[in-house]
Design an enzyme around this catalytic site. Structure first.
Site, PDB file in Angstrom:
ATOM      1  N   ARG A  77       0.869  -1.084   0.028  1.00 54.45           N
ATOM      2  CA  ARG A  77       0.139  -0.240   0.117  1.00 54.45           C
ATOM      3  C   ARG A  77       1.001   1.274   0.075  1.00 54.45           C
ATOM      4  O   ARG A  77       0.560   2.268  -0.661  1.00 54.45           O
ATOM      5  CB  ARG A  77      -0.667  -0.026   1.346  1.00 54.45           C
ATOM      6  CG  ARG A  77      -1.983   1.130   1.426  1.00 54.45           C
ATOM      7  CD  ARG A  77      -2.777   1.103   2.606  1.00 54.45           C
ATOM      8  NE  ARG A  77      -3.480  -0.176   2.708  1.00 54.45           N
ATOM      9  CZ  ARG A  77      -4.626  -0.346   2.060  1.00 54.45           C
ATOM     10  NH1 ARG A  77      -5.014   0.524   1.057  1.00 54.45           N
ATOM     11  NH2 ARG A  77      -5.225  -1.602   2.082  1.00 54.45           N
ATOM     12  N   MET A 102     -11.690   4.049  -3.830  1.00 54.69           N
ATOM     13  CA  MET A 102     -12.092   3.074  -3.039  1.00 54.69           C
ATOM     14  C   MET A 102     -10.979   2.496  -2.158  1.00 54.69           C
ATOM     15  O   MET A 102     -11.237   1.495  -1.492  1.00 54.69           O
ATOM     16  CB  MET A 102     -13.105   2.182  -3.717  1.00 54.69           C
ATOM     17  CG  MET A 102     -14.174   2.809  -4.378  1.00 54.69           C
ATOM     18  SD  MET A 102     -15.503   3.757  -3.167  1.00 54.69           S
ATOM     19  CE  MET A 102     -15.942   2.293  -2.180  1.00 54.69           C
ATOM     20  N   ILE A 104      -8.210   2.343   0.576  1.00 52.54           N
ATOM     21  CA  ILE A 104      -7.842   2.855   2.102  1.00 52.54           C
ATOM     22  C   ILE A 104      -6.312   3.722   1.509  1.00 52.54           C
ATOM     23  O   ILE A 104      -5.303   2.934   1.140  1.00 52.54           O
ATOM     24  CB  ILE A 104      -7.795   2.105   3.381  1.00 52.54           C
ATOM     25  CG1 ILE A 104      -9.425   1.670   3.534  1.00 52.54           C
ATOM     26  CG2 ILE A 104      -7.079   2.766   4.273  1.00 52.54           C
ATOM     27  CD1 ILE A 104      -9.750   0.557   4.532  1.00 52.54           C
ATOM     28  N   HIS A 121     -18.430  11.396   1.511  1.00 53.99           N
ATOM     29  CA  HIS A 121     -19.027  10.104   2.164  1.00 53.99           C
ATOM     30  C   HIS A 121     -20.172  10.152   2.118  1.00 53.99           C
ATOM     31  O   HIS A 121     -20.969  10.994   2.374  1.00 53.99           O
ATOM     32  CB  HIS A 121     -18.155   9.954   3.437  1.00 53.99           C
ATOM     33  CG  HIS A 121     -18.761   8.814   4.081  1.00 53.99           C
ATOM     34  ND1 HIS A 121     -18.109   7.254   3.616  1.00 53.99           N
ATOM     35  CD2 HIS A 121     -19.819   8.276   4.967  1.00 53.99           C
ATOM     36  CE1 HIS A 121     -18.661   6.376   4.268  1.00 53.99           C
ATOM     37  NE2 HIS A 121     -19.639   6.907   5.007  1.00 53.99           N
ATOM     38  N   ASP A 157     -12.720   8.074   7.455  1.00 52.17           N
ATOM     39  CA  ASP A 157     -14.072   8.881   7.520  1.00 52.17           C
ATOM     40  C   ASP A 157     -14.244   9.640   8.779  1.00 52.17           C
ATOM     41  O   ASP A 157     -15.336   9.928   8.974  1.00 52.17           O
ATOM     42  CB  ASP A 157     -15.303   7.736   7.431  1.00 52.17           C
ATOM     43  CG  ASP A 157     -15.151   7.027   5.808  1.00 52.17           C
ATOM     44  OD1 ASP A 157     -14.585   7.617   4.814  1.00 52.17           O
ATOM     45  OD2 ASP A 157     -15.654   5.987   5.848  1.00 52.17           O
ATOM     46  N   GLN A 183     -26.739  10.976  -4.230  1.00 48.83           N
ATOM     47  CA  GLN A 183     -25.681  11.452  -5.232  1.00 48.83           C
ATOM     48  C   GLN A 183     -26.101  12.879  -5.714  1.00 48.83           C
ATOM     49  O   GLN A 183     -25.180  13.517  -6.285  1.00 48.83           O
ATOM     50  CB  GLN A 183     -25.466  10.393  -6.083  1.00 48.83           C
ATOM     51  CG  GLN A 183     -24.221   9.871  -5.958  1.00 48.83           C
ATOM     52  CD  GLN A 183     -23.696   8.882  -7.127  1.00 48.83           C
ATOM     53  OE1 GLN A 183     -24.183   8.768  -8.210  1.00 48.83           O
ATOM     54  NE2 GLN A 183     -22.430   8.440  -7.154  1.00 48.83           N
TER      55      GLN A 183
END
Ligand code: GRF
Length: 226
Positions: A77, A102, A104, A121, A157, A183
């Site tokens: 990552r 999407m 992390i 979010h 978040d 949305q």
């Protein structure tokens, strides 16, 4: 009255990088706002971890610079995020907008962009961090739902909220109907907040959101009857 040439010149639009993994509808809403001159910004790079993301081709159709950086086999990552960060810095972007990205992000990436990184979010944070927010709102029998634009910190978040769109949950709502209505509101509040940031009205210092020189103790709220 004589005016200096420099003050007559419009300020340079603020350069943005936008990170996506999917359809890119928020990216397009932000780009529309830039193009119409509603916000003083321009998108200098659209990045995706998914080469097949629809949003990437939609961005390319609009003539935006796009770059797919898929995870290479065995890549960690932090190595992937290093590549991402190098591409962002090379683009000259001042702020980085997560719009349905999407993956992390590593702490090093988030810390390198402290105060320069926004996310949206699909819930009224701090309620419903993580995935499947529409389903969880219905299961909990909640009467309101929405979306939150927030600064990104290492707390997933959990970064300081800036602006929330609030909608009523209707008795006949499904996950799909909630997703669609949330949305539509995202496409209003995200360009608004990006505009505040690009015009220098918004900052995050020491974990505090500052808007027009005043500390925001909690998110601003915009209600929609969609
Ligand atoms: C949005 O609903 C946003 O809240 C979430 O991911 C979704 C991205 O949608 N973070 P799109 O790719 O902008 O259409």
């Amino acid at each position: 009255m004589a005016t200096s040439a420099s003050s007559e010149r419009a300020a340079e639009p603020c350069p943005l990088a936008v990170l996506i993994s999917g359809g890119g509808s928020n990216l397009l809403a932000i780009e529309d706002a830039c193009r119409r001159g509603q916000i003083p910004a321009r998108i200098v790079l659209v990045l995706s971890d998914k080469p097949q993301a629809t949003g990437l081709s939609r961005a390319a159709e609009r003539g935006l610079n796009t770059l797919a950086l898929p995870i290479e086999s065995g890549e960690s990552r932090s190595d992937h995020d290093d590549r991402l960060l190098r591409a962002i810095e090379a683009s000259g972007a001042r702020f980085v907008i997560l719009a349905g990205y999407m993956r992390i992000l590593s702490a090093a990436f988030v810390e390198a962009l402290a105060g320069r990184l926004l996310n949206i979010h699909p819930s009224l944070l701090p309620r419903h961090k993580g995935l499947h927010t529409h389903r969880r709102v219905l299961e909990a029998g909640e009467v309101e739902h929405g979306a939150t634009v927030h600064f990104v910190t290492v707390d997933l978040d959990g970064g300081p909220p800036i602006l929330q769109a609030v909608i009523p949950v209707r008795p006949d709502d499904t996950e799909a109907s909630l997703a669609m209505r949330v949305q539509r509101c995202e496409h209003v509040i995200y360009p608004t907040v990006v505009g505040w940031l690009a015009s220098g009205r918004l900052a995050c210092t020491g974990g505090q959101v500052i808007l027009d020189g005043n500390r925001l103790p909690c998110a601003q709220v915009q209600r929609f009857e969609v």
